[in-house]
Design a protein around this motif. Structure first.
Motif, short mmCIF file in Angstrom:
data_model
loop_
_atom_site.label_atom_id
_atom_site.label_comp_id
_atom_site.label_asym_id
_atom_site.label_seq_id
_atom_site.Cartn_x
_atom_site.Cartn_y
_atom_site.Cartn_z
N GLY A 110 -2.84 22.15 15.83
CA GLY A 110 -2.93 23.42 15.13
C GLY A 110 -2.69 24.62 16.01
O GLY A 110 -2.42 25.73 15.51
N GLN A 111 -2.76 24.44 17.31
CA GLN A 111 -2.46 25.53 18.23
C GLN A 111 -0.95 25.78 18.35
O GLN A 111 -0.52 26.83 18.82
CB GLN A 111 -3.05 25.24 19.61
N LEU A 112 -0.17 24.80 17.91
CA LEU A 112 1.29 24.88 18.01
C LEU A 112 1.96 25.17 16.68
O LEU A 112 3.06 25.70 16.63
CB LEU A 112 1.84 23.57 18.58
N ALA A 113 1.32 24.79 15.58
CA ALA A 113 1.85 25.02 14.23
C ALA A 113 0.73 24.79 13.23
O ALA A 113 -0.27 24.12 13.55
CB ALA A 113 3.02 24.07 13.94
N ASP A 114 0.88 25.34 12.05
CA ASP A 114 -0.09 25.10 10.98
C ASP A 114 -0.15 23.60 10.70
O ASP A 114 0.82 23.00 10.27
CB ASP A 114 0.33 25.87 9.73
N ALA A 115 -1.31 23.00 10.95
CA ALA A 115 -1.42 21.54 10.89
C ALA A 115 -1.91 21.02 9.54
O ALA A 115 -2.30 19.85 9.43
CB ALA A 115 -2.35 21.04 12.00
N LYS A 116 -1.87 21.84 8.50
CA LYS A 116 -2.46 21.42 7.22
C LYS A 116 -1.73 20.24 6.58
O LYS A 116 -2.31 19.53 5.76
CB LYS A 116 -2.50 22.59 6.25
N LYS A 117 -0.46 20.01 6.93
CA LYS A 117 0.26 18.87 6.35
C LYS A 117 0.25 17.65 7.26
O LYS A 117 0.94 16.67 7.00
CB LYS A 117 1.68 19.28 5.99
N TRP A 118 -0.54 17.72 8.34
CA TRP A 118 -0.81 16.53 9.13
C TRP A 118 -1.97 15.80 8.46
O TRP A 118 -3.14 16.18 8.63
CB TRP A 118 -1.19 16.90 10.57
N ASN A 119 -1.68 14.78 7.70
CA ASN A 119 -2.71 14.04 6.96
C ASN A 119 -2.99 12.71 7.66
O ASN A 119 -2.06 11.95 7.95
CB ASN A 119 -2.24 13.77 5.53
N PHE A 120 -4.26 12.46 7.92
CA PHE A 120 -4.66 11.20 8.55
C PHE A 120 -5.50 10.40 7.56
O PHE A 120 -6.42 10.93 6.95
CB PHE A 120 -5.45 11.46 9.83
N VAL A 121 -5.15 9.12 7.41
CA VAL A 121 -5.84 8.23 6.48
C VAL A 121 -6.51 7.13 7.30
O VAL A 121 -5.85 6.45 8.09
CB VAL A 121 -4.85 7.61 5.48
N PHE A 122 -7.82 6.98 7.12
CA PHE A 122 -8.60 6.00 7.89
C PHE A 122 -8.95 4.81 6.99
O PHE A 122 -9.63 4.97 5.98
CB PHE A 122 -9.86 6.67 8.43
N VAL A 123 -8.46 3.64 7.38
CA VAL A 123 -8.63 2.46 6.53
C VAL A 123 -8.95 1.24 7.38
O VAL A 123 -8.92 1.28 8.62
CB VAL A 123 -7.37 2.20 5.68
N LYS A 124 -9.21 0.14 6.70
CA LYS A 124 -9.56 -1.12 7.37
C LYS A 124 -8.31 -1.74 8.02
O LYS A 124 -7.19 -1.53 7.56
CB LYS A 124 -10.15 -2.09 6.36
N PRO A 125 -8.51 -2.53 9.08
CA PRO A 125 -7.39 -3.17 9.76
C PRO A 125 -6.46 -3.96 8.85
O PRO A 125 -5.23 -3.87 8.96
CB PRO A 125 -8.07 -4.07 10.80
N GLU A 126 -7.04 -4.73 7.92
CA GLU A 126 -6.19 -5.54 7.05
C GLU A 126 -5.34 -4.67 6.11
O GLU A 126 -4.22 -5.05 5.73
CB GLU A 126 -7.02 -6.54 6.24
N GLU A 127 -5.87 -3.50 5.76
CA GLU A 127 -5.11 -2.58 4.91
C GLU A 127 -3.94 -1.97 5.68
O GLU A 127 -2.85 -1.77 5.13
CB GLU A 127 -6.03 -1.49 4.37
N ILE A 128 -4.16 -1.71 6.95
CA ILE A 128 -3.08 -1.21 7.80
C ILE A 128 -1.98 -2.26 7.91
O ILE A 128 -0.78 -1.97 7.77
CB ILE A 128 -3.61 -0.85 9.21
N LYS A 129 -2.37 -3.49 8.15
CA LYS A 129 -1.40 -4.58 8.29
C LYS A 129 -0.60 -4.78 7.01
O LYS A 129 0.62 -4.96 7.04
CB LYS A 129 -2.11 -5.87 8.68
N ASN A 130 -1.27 -4.76 5.88
CA ASN A 130 -0.59 -4.97 4.60
C ASN A 130 0.41 -3.83 4.32
O ASN A 130 1.52 -4.09 3.83
CB ASN A 130 -1.61 -5.06 3.46
N LEU A 131 0.00 -2.60 4.60
CA LEU A 131 0.89 -1.48 4.37
C LEU A 131 2.11 -1.56 5.27
O LEU A 131 3.25 -1.37 4.82
CB LEU A 131 0.15 -0.16 4.61
N PHE A 132 1.89 -1.88 6.53
CA PHE A 132 3.00 -1.99 7.48
C PHE A 132 3.93 -3.13 7.10
O PHE A 132 5.16 -2.97 7.09
CB PHE A 132 2.47 -2.18 8.90
#
Length: 210
Positions: A110-132
């Motif tokens: 946010g010090q370099l640009a408006d970071a409001k469209k940097w979205n972080f989603v926190f999920v379980k490991p198996e959900e990450i693997k399935n999405l990838f």
């Protein structure tokens, strides 16, 4: 003959070039679909969706500090150039447990640009693997559940990339370690897909006004 040559150079060639580039978006400007109907992020996080958005999707992993430089490259070369487009979004997937590190990271971004469209989603490991895995690429997650590549997902949930890349032949993602790759390849491809949707919108509006 000399006069004819001069006339061709001054008048004919510029006209031909104009016609070529004017039709370029229709003939050459579509970014190839590499995987259709990837899993929507809404299946693991109800707060976000890929639908009707041009999404830059990334997999941060559980060692945020290790990939911080990659995300700063992405911020400077891609995010800052395109984040003001209404239908553009960034979604970074990370394992549950790194929320504190991500808060600190977003403050720095946010010090370099408006970071409001940097979205972080926190999920379980198996959900990450399935999405990838649903992206159906030739890449894989590392032991930290991360990957340095980011991916372009279109409004209809298709993975876009290159099917004739000069280095990799089929290019599914863009390596955030490489500033040159972000600058010379990914920026061009994001421009193409944004232009593709703008042209489609203009055509729809023109058809409705007939």
């Amino acid at each position: 003959m000399k006069k004819v040559f001069v006339l061709v150079v001054l008048f004919i060639l510029p006209l031909v070039a104009y016609l070529f580039f004017a039709s370029g978006v229709n003939n050459f400007g579509r970014l190839p679909v590499l995987t259709e109907k990837v899993s929507d992020i809404s299946t693991i996080s109800k707060n976000y969706t890929f639908e009707d958005k041009i999404t830059i999707l990334g997999f941060v992993g559980n060692d945020v500090n290790r990939v911080k430089g990659n995300l700063f490259n992405l911020n400077q070369k891609i995010y800052k150039r395109f984040h003001e487009f209404n239908d553009f979004q960034m979604i970074m997937v990370a394992p549950i447990g790194v929320e504190k590190e991500v808060v600190d990271l977003k403050e720095e971004l946010g010090q370099l640009a408006d970071a409001k469209k940097w979205n972080f989603v926190f999920v379980k490991p198996e959900e990450i693997k399935n999405l990838f895995d649903g992206l159906k690429t030739d890449l894989s997650l590392d032991k930290n559940l991360g990957n340095p590549n980011v991916f372009i997902i279109d409004k209809k949930l298709s993975l876009r990339g290159r099917d004739d890349d000069e280095d990799e032949k089929v290019k599914y993602g863009f390596n955030t370690i490489s500033v040159a790759e972000l600058n010379n390849k990914m920026e061009d491809d994001v421009k193409i897909i944004l232009a593709e949707y703008r042209l489609a919108l203009k055509k729809n509006n023109a058809d409705r006004s007939k």
